[in-house]
Scaffold this active site. Structure first.
Site, PDB file in Angstrom:
ATOM      1  CG  ASP A   1      37.855  42.315  25.342  1.00  0.00           C
ATOM      2  OD1 ASP A   1      36.695  42.162  25.800  1.00  0.00           O
ATOM      3  OD2 ASP A   1      38.749  41.458  25.493  1.00  0.00           O
ATOM      4  CG  HIS A   2      36.674  40.458  21.217  1.00  0.00           C
ATOM      5  ND1 HIS A   2      37.933  40.980  21.521  1.00  0.00           N
ATOM      6  CD2 HIS A   2      36.785  39.117  21.373  1.00  0.00           C
ATOM      7  CE1 HIS A   2      38.752  39.982  21.809  1.00  0.00           C
ATOM      8  NE2 HIS A   2      38.079  38.843  21.737  1.00  0.00           N
TER       9      HIS A   2
ATOM     10  CB  CYS B   1      37.993  42.005  28.973  1.00  0.00           C
ATOM     11  SG  CYS B   1      38.755  41.379  30.493  1.00  0.00           S
TER      12      CYS B   1
ATOM     13  CB  THR C   1      37.921  36.766  32.717  1.00  0.00           C
ATOM     14  OG1 THR C   1      39.076  37.561  32.366  1.00  0.00           O
ATOM     15  CG2 THR C   1      37.923  35.452  31.938  1.00  0.00           C
TER      16      THR C   1
ATOM     17  CB  ILE D   1      41.405  38.479  34.578  1.00  0.00           C
ATOM     18  CG1 ILE D   1      40.520  37.669  35.520  1.00  0.00           C
ATOM     19  CG2 ILE D   1      42.866  38.397  35.021  1.00  0.00           C
ATOM     20  CD1 ILE D   1      40.751  36.149  35.466  1.00  0.00           C
ATOM     21  N   GLY D   2      41.912  40.669  32.430  1.00  0.00           N
ATOM     22  CA  GLY D   2      42.884  41.388  31.606  1.00  0.00           C
ATOM     23  C   GLY D   2      42.785  42.901  31.759  1.00  0.00           C
TER      24      GLY D   2
ATOM     25  CG  HIS E   1      35.460  47.896  52.800  1.00  0.00           C
ATOM     26  ND1 HIS E   1      35.647  46.704  53.459  1.00  0.00           N
ATOM     27  CD2 HIS E   1      34.455  48.528  53.447  1.00  0.00           C
ATOM     28  CE1 HIS E   1      34.800  46.621  54.489  1.00  0.00           C
ATOM     29  NE2 HIS E   1      34.054  47.709  54.486  1.00  0.00           N
TER      30      HIS E   1
ATOM     31  NE  ARG F   1      37.980  48.837  59.240  1.00  0.00           N
ATOM     32  CZ  ARG F   1      36.655  48.990  59.220  1.00  0.00           C
ATOM     33  NH1 ARG F   1      36.114  50.132  59.632  1.00  0.00           N
ATOM     34  NH2 ARG F   1      35.869  48.014  58.798  1.00  0.00           N
ATOM     35  CG  HIS F   2      37.730  51.039  54.631  1.00  0.00           C
ATOM     36  ND1 HIS F   2      38.142  49.722  54.687  1.00  0.00           N
ATOM     37  CD2 HIS F   2      36.591  51.112  55.360  1.00  0.00           C
ATOM     38  CE1 HIS F   2      37.278  49.028  55.414  1.00  0.00           C
ATOM     39  NE2 HIS F   2      36.328  49.849  55.841  1.00  0.00           N
TER      40      HIS F   2
HETATM   41  C1  RB5 Z   1      39.603  37.735  24.864  1.00  0.00           C
HETATM   42  O1  RB5 Z   1      39.416  36.517  24.233  1.00  0.00           O
HETATM   43  C2  RB5 Z   1      39.803  37.518  26.359  1.00  0.00           C
HETATM   44  O2  RB5 Z   1      41.055  36.988  26.597  1.00  0.00           O
HETATM   45  C3  RB5 Z   1      39.607  38.828  27.093  1.00  0.00           C
HETATM   46  O3  RB5 Z   1      38.309  39.306  26.866  1.00  0.00           O
HETATM   47  C4  RB5 Z   1      39.762  38.799  28.602  1.00  0.00           C
HETATM   48  O4  RB5 Z   1      38.982  37.805  29.169  1.00  0.00           O
HETATM   49  C5  RB5 Z   1      41.139  38.820  29.113  1.00  0.00           C
HETATM   50  O5  RB5 Z   1      41.388  38.826  30.320  1.00  0.00           O
END
Ligand code: RB5
Length: 145
Positions: free
Chosen positions: A7-8, A64, A66, A68-69, A97, A131-132
């Site tokens: 993403d951006h 992205c 973080t 995470i998304g 693993h 095992r993995h």
């Molecule tokens: C975008 O602002 C941000 O939320 C996205 O890049 C990401 O970090 C989401 O998990």
């Protein structure tokens, strides 16, 4: 072939990762985004994860802000093992693993040099199996339910 997407929030690191893959003559396809305009990370995660899930590409890299998304979104696709990595150890373990078929990083966390290094570590290690593999089979079984 590796599908690369962001993403951006991950755009700059994605560009650096593409340059790194090019420098190693590793074939990749850039699934976007193509500038720093705000986009929704589930959209690009779906493009890359769907391509991996269907076997259109062998592997993917998603970024992205973080990481995470795109991890959450990509792991909804059957057969996808998207692993968010932050350092050399997690990049190596993601391969050895977890046999991660999508490497995920945070563009607002890692520098271009760090991100490229982690891609290299993931590419240059092998899944250990044994095992993995048993553990990954349990994940696949969960997916079938
Ligand atoms: C975008 O602002 C941000 O939320 C996205 O890049 C990401 O970090 C989401 O998990």
């Amino acid at each position: 072939m590796i599908a690369v997407g962001s993403d951006h929030g991950g755009y700059e690191l994605k560009q650096a990762v593409c340059e790194y893959l090019k420098s190693r003559q590793i074939s990749y396809e850039d699934y976007g985004t193509y500038d720093t305009e705000s986009v929704d990370y589930p959209d690009v995660a779906a493009k890359v994860a769907d391509a991996v899930s269907k076997g259109v590409v062998k592997e993917g890299i998603l970024i992205c802000g973080t990481g995470i998304g795109v991890s959450i979104a990509a792991n909804k696709f059957p057969g996808v093992r998207a692993a968010l990595v932050h350092d050399a150890f997690t990049a190596q373990m993601a391969r050895e693993h977890n046999n991660a078929n999508i490497l995920v990083m945070g563009g607002r966390i890692l520098s271009a040099a760090e991100g490229a290094r982690l891609v290299g570590i993931w590419l240059d290690h092998q899944f250990e199996g044994g095992r993995h593999q048993n553990r990954l089979s349990k994940i696949s079984a969960t997916e079938q339910k």
